[in-house]
Design a protein around this motif. Structure first.
Motif, PDB file in Angstrom:
ATOM      1  N   LEU A  88      45.569  47.480  34.528  1.00 22.69           N
ATOM      2  CA  LEU A  88      45.995  46.184  34.000  1.00 22.69           C
ATOM      3  C   LEU A  88      45.994  45.131  35.111  1.00 22.69           C
ATOM      4  CD1 LEU A  88      47.178  44.461  31.674  1.00 22.69           C
ATOM      5  CD2 LEU A  88      49.449  45.230  32.403  1.00 22.69           C
ATOM      6  N   PHE A  89      46.486  45.519  36.287  1.00 25.06           N
ATOM      7  CA  PHE A  89      46.499  44.591  37.424  1.00 25.06           C
ATOM      8  C   PHE A  89      45.074  44.123  37.736  1.00 25.06           C
ATOM      9  CE2 PHE A  89      45.639  43.854  41.904  1.00 25.06           C
ATOM     10  CZ  PHE A  89      46.491  42.786  42.165  1.00 25.06           C
ATOM     11  N   TRP A  90      44.126  45.060  37.806  1.00 25.16           N
ATOM     12  CA  TRP A  90      42.742  44.696  38.149  1.00 25.16           C
ATOM     13  C   TRP A  90      42.111  43.851  37.046  1.00 25.16           C
ATOM     14  CZ3 TRP A  90      42.356  44.753  42.972  1.00 25.16           C
ATOM     15  CH2 TRP A  90      42.848  45.805  43.752  1.00 25.16           C
ATOM     16  N   HIS A  91      42.499  44.114  35.783  1.00 26.44           N
ATOM     17  CA  HIS A  91      42.004  43.271  34.685  1.00 26.44           C
ATOM     18  C   HIS A  91      42.433  41.829  34.879  1.00 26.44           C
ATOM     19  CE1 HIS A  91      39.613  45.095  31.619  1.00 26.44           C
ATOM     20  NE2 HIS A  91      40.276  46.222  31.773  1.00 26.44           N
ATOM     21  N   ASN A  92      43.684  41.641  35.289  1.00 26.20           N
ATOM     22  CA  ASN A  92      44.177  40.287  35.542  1.00 26.20           C
ATOM     23  C   ASN A  92      43.480  39.683  36.760  1.00 26.20           C
ATOM     24  OD1 ASN A  92      45.939  40.641  33.430  1.00 26.20           O
ATOM     25  ND2 ASN A  92      47.706  41.111  34.707  1.00 26.20           N
ATOM     26  N   HIS A  93      43.231  40.533  37.752  1.00 26.66           N
ATOM     27  CA  HIS A  93      42.617  40.066  38.995  1.00 26.66           C
ATOM     28  C   HIS A  93      41.170  39.607  38.742  1.00 26.66           C
ATOM     29  CE1 HIS A  93      41.932  39.764  43.299  1.00 26.66           C
ATOM     30  NE2 HIS A  93      40.852  40.510  43.175  1.00 26.66           N
ATOM     31  N   PHE A  94      40.429  40.447  38.014  1.00 26.32           N
ATOM     32  CA  PHE A  94      39.033  40.119  37.700  1.00 26.32           C
ATOM     33  C   PHE A  94      38.943  39.530  36.295  1.00 26.32           C
ATOM     34  CE2 PHE A  94      38.517  43.794  40.661  1.00 26.32           C
ATOM     35  CZ  PHE A  94      37.808  43.151  41.663  1.00 26.32           C
ATOM     36  N   ALA A  95      39.704  38.454  36.057  1.00 29.71           N
ATOM     37  CA  ALA A  95      39.807  37.909  34.701  1.00 29.71           C
ATOM     38  C   ALA A  95      38.434  37.607  34.118  1.00 29.71           C
ATOM     39  CB  ALA A  95      40.658  36.651  34.728  1.00 29.71           C
ATOM     40  N   THR A  96      38.096  38.289  33.055  1.00 33.41           N
ATOM     41  CA  THR A  96      36.797  38.118  32.394  1.00 33.41           C
ATOM     42  C   THR A  96      37.016  37.969  30.901  1.00 33.41           C
ATOM     43  OG1 THR A  96      36.019  39.811  33.929  1.00 33.41           O
ATOM     44  CG2 THR A  96      34.467  39.086  32.272  1.00 33.41           C
TER      45      THR A  96
ATOM     46  N   ILE B 192      44.913  40.246  48.355  1.00 32.64           N
ATOM     47  CA  ILE B 192      45.107  41.329  47.377  1.00 32.64           C
ATOM     48  C   ILE B 192      46.520  41.892  47.488  1.00 32.64           C
ATOM     49  CG2 ILE B 192      44.288  43.609  46.608  1.00 32.64           C
ATOM     50  CD1 ILE B 192      42.052  41.734  46.243  1.00 32.64           C
ATOM     51  N   CYS B 193      46.989  42.108  48.715  1.00 35.84           N
ATOM     52  CA  CYS B 193      48.339  42.675  48.899  1.00 35.84           C
ATOM     53  C   CYS B 193      49.411  41.731  48.356  1.00 35.84           C
ATOM     54  CB  CYS B 193      48.598  42.985  50.373  1.00 35.84           C
ATOM     55  SG  CYS B 193      47.686  44.439  50.928  1.00 35.84           S
ATOM     56  N   ARG B 194      49.216  40.444  48.543  1.00 32.90           N
ATOM     57  CA  ARG B 194      50.188  39.470  48.025  1.00 32.90           C
ATOM     58  C   ARG B 194      50.236  39.559  46.496  1.00 32.90           C
ATOM     59  NH1 ARG B 194      48.335  35.123  50.219  1.00 32.90           N
ATOM     60  NH2 ARG B 194      49.619  35.137  52.087  1.00 32.90           N
ATOM     61  N   LYS B 195      49.069  39.658  45.868  1.00 28.58           N
ATOM     62  CA  LYS B 195      49.015  39.730  44.403  1.00 28.58           C
ATOM     63  C   LYS B 195      49.647  41.024  43.891  1.00 28.58           C
ATOM     64  CE  LYS B 195      45.439  37.816  42.069  1.00 28.58           C
ATOM     65  NZ  LYS B 195      44.055  37.410  41.705  1.00 28.58           N
ATOM     66  N   ILE B 196      49.365  42.123  44.581  1.00 26.96           N
ATOM     67  CA  ILE B 196      49.934  43.417  44.179  1.00 26.96           C
ATOM     68  C   ILE B 196      51.452  43.397  44.374  1.00 26.96           C
ATOM     69  CG2 ILE B 196      50.077  45.873  44.842  1.00 26.96           C
ATOM     70  CD1 ILE B 196      47.053  45.905  45.115  1.00 26.96           C
ATOM     71  N   TYR B 197      51.906  42.790  45.459  1.00 26.74           N
ATOM     72  CA  TYR B 197      53.346  42.678  45.734  1.00 26.74           C
ATOM     73  C   TYR B 197      54.037  41.912  44.596  1.00 26.74           C
ATOM     74  CZ  TYR B 197      57.664  42.044  48.420  1.00 26.74           C
ATOM     75  OH  TYR B 197      58.966  42.077  48.840  1.00 26.74           O
ATOM     76  N   ARG B 198      53.425  40.796  44.193  1.00 26.11           N
ATOM     77  CA  ARG B 198      53.972  40.002  43.080  1.00 26.11           C
ATOM     78  C   ARG B 198      54.052  40.812  41.791  1.00 26.11           C
ATOM     79  NH1 ARG B 198      51.231  34.862  44.524  1.00 26.11           N
ATOM     80  NH2 ARG B 198      52.869  33.658  45.511  1.00 26.11           N
ATOM     81  N   PHE B 199      53.018  41.572  41.548  1.00 26.50           N
ATOM     82  CA  PHE B 199      52.882  42.305  40.287  1.00 26.50           C
ATOM     83  C   PHE B 199      53.830  43.508  40.229  1.00 26.50           C
ATOM     84  CE2 PHE B 199      50.678  45.160  37.272  1.00 26.50           C
ATOM     85  CZ  PHE B 199      50.334  44.284  36.254  1.00 26.50           C
TER      86      PHE B 199
END
Length: 223
Positions: free
Chosen positions: A40-48, A181-188
């Motif tokens: 789910l995290f990667w889906h949000n990251h690679f929003a398509t 990437i680490c900042r985004k994962i930390y937030r999530f």
């Protein structure tokens, strides 16, 4: 006597095995849950978003496969993902008429983060490296050499006849990618309120491990 002792040893062994199985089951469930949450995290990251549902399924499978694997491998694969190519107009990215959408998103969203460590000129030149990355009529990635600009390009101060794979590797070679990437994962996973020192620590682990996602997640959950 000895028979009773043996029976007790076997009984405790059996209980131990049962406990181990329960623990393995729990681990399997926890792992599956983490994989789903990471997917789910990667889906949000690679929003398509694309109207081709089956292309989205192909992308979903790619993200799930790499969700706890290696970000480097994932990024290379997602750059050649048909849904991504269609969504970001890379079909229209041709020699003599570059389309910058994909090059921009790969820097702004997928790796470095917006306004972080690249210029408009880098985007323009990188777009030329991704020319000819298309989707064929079967809905699969295809490299169209006739549409690829194999001339000299200057990206991040380096000059060469770069292709898309080399651009992706140049982006991965920048520590800013690991930080973003680490900042985004930390937030999530941890907290919307980001501890920048912690993010820098995690980025060092992530970058030095050559982008091992599982190792990064272990570092997050063990801290």
């Amino acid at each position: 006597g000895p028979v009773k002792t043996l029976f007790l040893i076997l009984k405790s062994q059996k209980q131990k095995d049962e406990l181990n199985l329960a623990w393995l089951d729990r681990m399997a469930v926890a792992n599956a849950q983490l994989r789903e949450k990471m997917t789910l995290f990667w889906h949000n990251h690679f929003a398509t978003g694309t109207s081709f549902a089956w292309l989205m399924q192909v992308q979903h499978n790619t993200l799930r496969k790499h969700a706890l694997g290696n970000f480097k491998e994932m990024l290379h694969e997602i750059s050649r993902d048909p849904a991504m190519i269609v969504w970001l107009n890379n079909q229209q990215n041709k020699k003599n008429a570059p389309n910058e959408n994909f090059a921009r998103e790969v820097m702004e969203l997928f790796t470095l983060g917006e306004g972080n460590g690249y210029t408009e000129a880098d985007i323009k030149e990188a777009a030329r490296a991704f020319t000819g990355w298309t989707v064929n009529q079967k809905g699969e990635y295809e490299f169209n050499a006739a549409q690829h600009d194999d001339g000299s390009k200057t990206v991040f101060g380096k000059t060469g006849n770069f292709n898309g794979n080399e651009i992706v590797d140049m982006l991965l070679a920048k520590r800013e990618t690991a930080v973003n990437i680490c900042r985004k994962i930390y937030r999530f996973f941890v907290n919307n309120d980001v501890d920048e020192n912690k993010v820098q620590e995690l980025a060092t682990i992530f970058f030095n491990s050559n982008y091992d996602i599982k190792g990064l997640m272990s570092a997050i959950f063990n801290s």
